[in-house]
Design a protein around this motif. Structure first.
Motif, PDB file in Angstrom:
ATOM      1  N   MET A 189       0.849  -1.189   0.000  1.00  0.00           N
ATOM      2  CA  MET A 189       0.000   0.000   0.000  1.00  0.00           C
ATOM      3  C   MET A 189       0.883   1.236   0.000  1.00  0.00           C
ATOM      4  N   GLU A 190       0.446   2.263  -0.709  1.00  0.00           N
ATOM      5  CA  GLU A 190       1.124   3.552  -0.693  1.00  0.00           C
ATOM      6  C   GLU A 190       0.120   4.616  -0.284  1.00  0.00           C
ATOM      7  N   ALA A 191       0.552   5.569   0.510  1.00  0.00           N
ATOM      8  CA  ALA A 191      -0.320   6.661   0.943  1.00  0.00           C
ATOM      9  C   ALA A 191       0.357   7.994   0.698  1.00  0.00           C
TER      10      ALA A 191
ATOM     11  N   ILE B  94       1.894  14.742  -1.268  1.00  0.00           N
ATOM     12  CA  ILE B  94       3.049  14.534  -0.388  1.00  0.00           C
ATOM     13  C   ILE B  94       3.035  13.100   0.139  1.00  0.00           C
ATOM     14  N   LYS B  95       4.143  12.395  -0.014  1.00  0.00           N
ATOM     15  CA  LYS B  95       4.224  11.020   0.457  1.00  0.00           C
ATOM     16  C   LYS B  95       4.052  10.962   1.974  1.00  0.00           C
ATOM     17  N   SER B  96       3.432   9.902   2.444  1.00  0.00           N
ATOM     18  CA  SER B  96       3.089   9.795   3.870  1.00  0.00           C
ATOM     19  C   SER B  96       4.312   9.873   4.769  1.00  0.00           C
ATOM     20  N   GLN B  97       5.437   9.327   4.316  1.00  0.00           N
ATOM     21  CA  GLN B  97       6.642   9.327   5.138  1.00  0.00           C
ATOM     22  C   GLN B  97       7.263  10.712   5.273  1.00  0.00           C
ATOM     23  N   HIS B  98       6.813  11.638   4.423  1.00  0.00           N
ATOM     24  CA  HIS B  98       7.333  12.998   4.498  1.00  0.00           C
ATOM     25  C   HIS B  98       6.426  13.929   5.300  1.00  0.00           C
ATOM     26  N   THR B  99       5.342  13.404   5.830  1.00  0.00           N
ATOM     27  CA  THR B  99       4.495  14.181   6.733  1.00  0.00           C
ATOM     28  C   THR B  99       4.945  13.910   8.167  1.00  0.00           C
ATOM     29  N   ARG B 100       4.410  14.650   9.097  1.00  0.00           N
ATOM     30  CA  ARG B 100       4.768  14.464  10.503  1.00  0.00           C
ATOM     31  C   ARG B 100       3.725  13.630  11.246  1.00  0.00           C
ATOM     32  N   ASN B 101       2.856  12.995  10.479  1.00  0.00           N
ATOM     33  CA  ASN B 101       1.798  12.223  11.113  1.00  0.00           C
ATOM     34  C   ASN B 101       2.280  10.867  11.618  1.00  0.00           C
ATOM     35  N   THR B 102       1.674  10.437  12.721  1.00  0.00           N
ATOM     36  CA  THR B 102       1.844   9.093  13.260  1.00  0.00           C
ATOM     37  C   THR B 102       0.578   8.313  12.940  1.00  0.00           C
ATOM     38  N   PHE B 103       0.731   7.061  12.492  1.00  0.00           N
ATOM     39  CA  PHE B 103      -0.423   6.293  12.045  1.00  0.00           C
ATOM     40  C   PHE B 103      -0.791   5.210  13.050  1.00  0.00           C
TER      41      PHE B 103
ATOM     42  N   TYR C 227      -1.359   1.286   9.499  1.00  0.00           N
ATOM     43  CA  TYR C 227      -0.763   1.562   8.189  1.00  0.00           C
ATOM     44  C   TYR C 227      -0.207   0.247   7.657  1.00  0.00           C
ATOM     45  N   SER C 228      -1.014  -0.451   6.864  1.00  0.00           N
ATOM     46  CA  SER C 228      -0.562  -1.719   6.296  1.00  0.00           C
ATOM     47  C   SER C 228      -1.414  -2.073   5.095  1.00  0.00           C
ATOM     48  N   ALA C 229      -0.856  -2.897   4.222  1.00  0.00           N
ATOM     49  CA  ALA C 229      -1.588  -3.333   3.037  1.00  0.00           C
ATOM     50  C   ALA C 229      -2.795  -4.182   3.400  1.00  0.00           C
ATOM     51  N   SER C 230      -2.709  -4.891   4.497  1.00  0.00           N
ATOM     52  CA  SER C 230      -3.797  -5.803   4.881  1.00  0.00           C
ATOM     53  C   SER C 230      -4.966  -5.088   5.551  1.00  0.00           C
ATOM     54  N   GLU C 231      -4.714  -3.867   6.095  1.00  0.00           N
ATOM     55  CA  GLU C 231      -5.783  -3.166   6.807  1.00  0.00           C
ATOM     56  C   GLU C 231      -6.086  -1.779   6.247  1.00  0.00           C
TER      57      GLU C 231
ATOM     58  N   ARG D  87      -0.554  18.923  15.965  1.00  0.00           N
ATOM     59  CA  ARG D  87      -1.167  19.080  14.647  1.00  0.00           C
ATOM     60  C   ARG D  87      -2.171  17.957  14.435  1.00  0.00           C
ATOM     61  N   GLN D  88      -3.123  18.148  13.492  1.00  0.00           N
ATOM     62  CA  GLN D  88      -4.067  17.083  13.192  1.00  0.00           C
ATOM     63  C   GLN D  88      -3.577  16.283  11.986  1.00  0.00           C
ATOM     64  N   CYS D  89      -4.266  15.200  11.704  1.00  0.00           N
ATOM     65  CA  CYS D  89      -3.905  14.353  10.568  1.00  0.00           C
ATOM     66  C   CYS D  89      -4.116  15.089   9.252  1.00  0.00           C
ATOM     67  N   GLU D  90      -3.280  14.766   8.275  1.00  0.00           N
ATOM     68  CA  GLU D  90      -3.492  15.247   6.918  1.00  0.00           C
ATOM     69  C   GLU D  90      -4.643  14.462   6.281  1.00  0.00           C
ATOM     70  N   ASP D  91      -5.135  14.963   5.155  1.00  0.00           N
ATOM     71  CA  ASP D  91      -6.130  14.228   4.373  1.00  0.00           C
ATOM     72  C   ASP D  91      -5.372  13.327   3.407  1.00  0.00           C
ATOM     73  N   PHE D  92      -5.503  12.018   3.576  1.00  0.00           N
ATOM     74  CA  PHE D  92      -4.707  11.060   2.808  1.00  0.00           C
ATOM     75  C   PHE D  92      -5.535  10.351   1.737  1.00  0.00           C
ATOM     76  N   LYS D  93      -4.826   9.916   0.707  1.00  0.00           N
ATOM     77  CA  LYS D  93      -5.367   8.999  -0.286  1.00  0.00           C
ATOM     78  C   LYS D  93      -4.454   7.782  -0.319  1.00  0.00           C
ATOM     79  N   VAL D  94      -4.990   6.638  -0.700  1.00  0.00           N
ATOM     80  CA  VAL D  94      -4.203   5.398  -0.698  1.00  0.00           C
ATOM     81  C   VAL D  94      -4.413   4.649  -2.007  1.00  0.00           C
ATOM     82  N   LYS D  95      -3.406   3.886  -2.386  1.00  0.00           N
ATOM     83  CA  LYS D  95      -3.550   2.936  -3.497  1.00  0.00           C
ATOM     84  C   LYS D  95      -2.870   1.640  -3.092  1.00  0.00           C
ATOM     85  N   PHE D  96      -3.262   0.555  -3.736  1.00  0.00           N
ATOM     86  CA  PHE D  96      -2.795  -0.766  -3.336  1.00  0.00           C
ATOM     87  C   PHE D  96      -2.101  -1.473  -4.504  1.00  0.00           C
ATOM     88  N   THR D  97      -1.165  -2.332  -4.138  1.00  0.00           N
ATOM     89  CA  THR D  97      -0.521  -3.213  -5.106  1.00  0.00           C
ATOM     90  C   THR D  97      -1.163  -4.585  -4.982  1.00  0.00           C
ATOM     91  N   CYS D  98      -1.686  -5.085  -6.088  1.00  0.00           N
ATOM     92  CA  CYS D  98      -2.369  -6.378  -6.099  1.00  0.00           C
ATOM     93  C   CYS D  98      -1.578  -7.364  -6.938  1.00  0.00           C
TER      94      CYS D  98
END
Length: 403
Positions: free
Chosen positions: A66-68, A74-83, A86-90, A102-113
């Motif tokens: 999974m990528e977020a 902005i890639k998830s790893q470049h934000t200051r958010n704690t998750f 965060y996993s492909a299975s969930e 700070r509050q969470c950013e608004d994220f989008k996700v895509k999956f590798t199948c």
């Protein structure tokens, strides 16, 4: 003892090589981006169980990665958010209560199948661009214009690999885009110490795209011009203007100017351009110009063609300049078997593969002129396949034949 150990080591090396080869050969594909939840007082939730329920058949049930990113890219790893999750299975879950100042950013996700999800309804490979300029751009919008009927307008996944067959995920390149909605792009300036490889892509489509085995194309239809408010070629109006020559539920629509210029090259903005409405270009929506005059051609379900069909004809093959199955030639050779004004045409290879599945580019494919596939116009220097055609005629033609 030493010999036995050496033999075991050699066997282990062979097994390791096979395992590595099998791992590299596993087919994977990337889904579209999904952003279903906005940031609320609690945070942002993009959980797999919710996404698969809302997007049935557009996400595999067991993603391998999974990528977020934030909705701004902005890639998830470049934000200051704690998750929290965060996993492909969930999927992804970000809680405001777990963030620092700070509050969470608004994220989008895509999956590798992988596996059946990627291959169930798959297009052929497309290689439209190469990295000699700014990079390699295999964009869905460009490919849809170049290969009408060869790709579904809304793929559920995309796969990319180098032209030599190496999966994109196994290269060291960074990709600007790699998702089913956009396609694929690799920018040379984003790479460290080199340029992008030459990539090709193929798409996974919804099952119903592959289930359409037969379909037929109408004449080019031009019921309006841009002299008033603009050029409107709506399905309801076309049905009235061209009775018996337009299906009520088209599968696809293509448009171009009467001189053959594609919509993507005119610079016009369209209020509508889809099978539900048709085409609408409004003059006041254009910048310092009026709309071009457009004609449209519809691809219809096979039942539209069944009322008065001719036999299949195969006059030519692609051994010369290409395969030409034109109406004029067919009428000259078979004047009693082909009507003078067909309302639809079907084409498929002599082996039974529908024309829209082959990936060939057609110079002509409409009911008024017939069919032509020119070898010199095919990508990669390949030759056209051998095609046969049949026509749908007005009912009066079949009635006269039986009298």
């Amino acid at each position: 003892m030493i010999m036995l150990a050496a033999q075991k080591f050699a066997v282990w090396c062979l097994l390791a090589t096979d395992i590595h080869f099998l791992a590299a050969a596993i087919q994977t594909c990337e889904t579209a981006w999904f952003d279903e939840a906005d940031v609320t007082g609690e945070g942002d939730s993009e959980l797999l169980k919710d996404l698969t329920r809302m997007h049935v058949a557009r996400i595999c049930s067991d993603p391998v990665d999974m990528e977020a990113r934030t909705v701004s890219g902005i890639k998830s790893q470049h934000t200051r958010n704690t998750f929290h999750i965060y996993s492909a299975s969930e999927g992804l879950l970000c809680l405001n209560s777990e963030q620092e100042q700070r509050q969470c950013e608004d994220f989008k996700v895509k999956f590798t199948c992988t596996g059946h999800f990627c291959s169930e309804c798959q297009t052929r490979w497309f290689d439209h661009d190469d990295p000699t300029g700014n990079g390699d751009y295999e964009l869905l919008s460009d490919l849809l214009n170049m290969y009408p009927g060869g790709i579904c307008p809304q793929p559920i996944a995309v796969e990319a690999q180098t032209v030599s067959g190496q999966p994109a995920s196994n290269t060291s390149h960074t990709f600007l885009n790699y998702d089913a909605t956009y396609g694929f792009s690799c920018v040379n300036a984003d790479q460290e110490g080199g340029i992008c490889d030459d990539y090709r892509v193929r798409f996974t489509c919804p099952e119903e795209f592959c289930e359409v085995s037969e379909e037929c194309r109408t004449l080019w239809l031009n019921g309006d011009d841009p002299s008033g408010e603009g050029d409107v070629e709506s399905i309801p109006q076309l049905l009235k203007t061209f009775p018996g020559q337009v299906c009520r539920n088209p599968i696809r629509i293509e448009a171009q100017t009467p001189s053959g210029i594609a919509t993507s090259q005119t610079g016009d903005t369209f209020m509508a351009y889809d099978v539900a409405f048709g085409l609408a270009c409004i003059n006041e929506h254009q910048e310092d110009k009026q709309c071009e005059d457009y004609q449209v051609i519809l691809t219809c379900p096979s039942d539209f063609c069944q009322s008065c069909r001719t036999q299949w004809f195969n006059l030519d093959n692609p051994s010369g300049k290409g395969d030409y199955e034109t109406v004029v030639r067919l009428q000259m050779l078979h004047p009693t078997l082909v009507c003078s004004q067909p309302v639809a045409i079907e084409a498929m290879t002599v082996s039974g593969n529908p024309a829209h599945r082959t990936g060939d580019i057609f110079q002509i494919y409409d009911a008024s002129r017939g069919f032509a596939c020119v070898n010199a116009e095919q990508p990669g220097g390949r030759q056209c396949q051998d095609y046969k055609v049949r026509f749908t005629c007005p009912l009066a033609f079949c009635s006269a034949a039986t009298d």
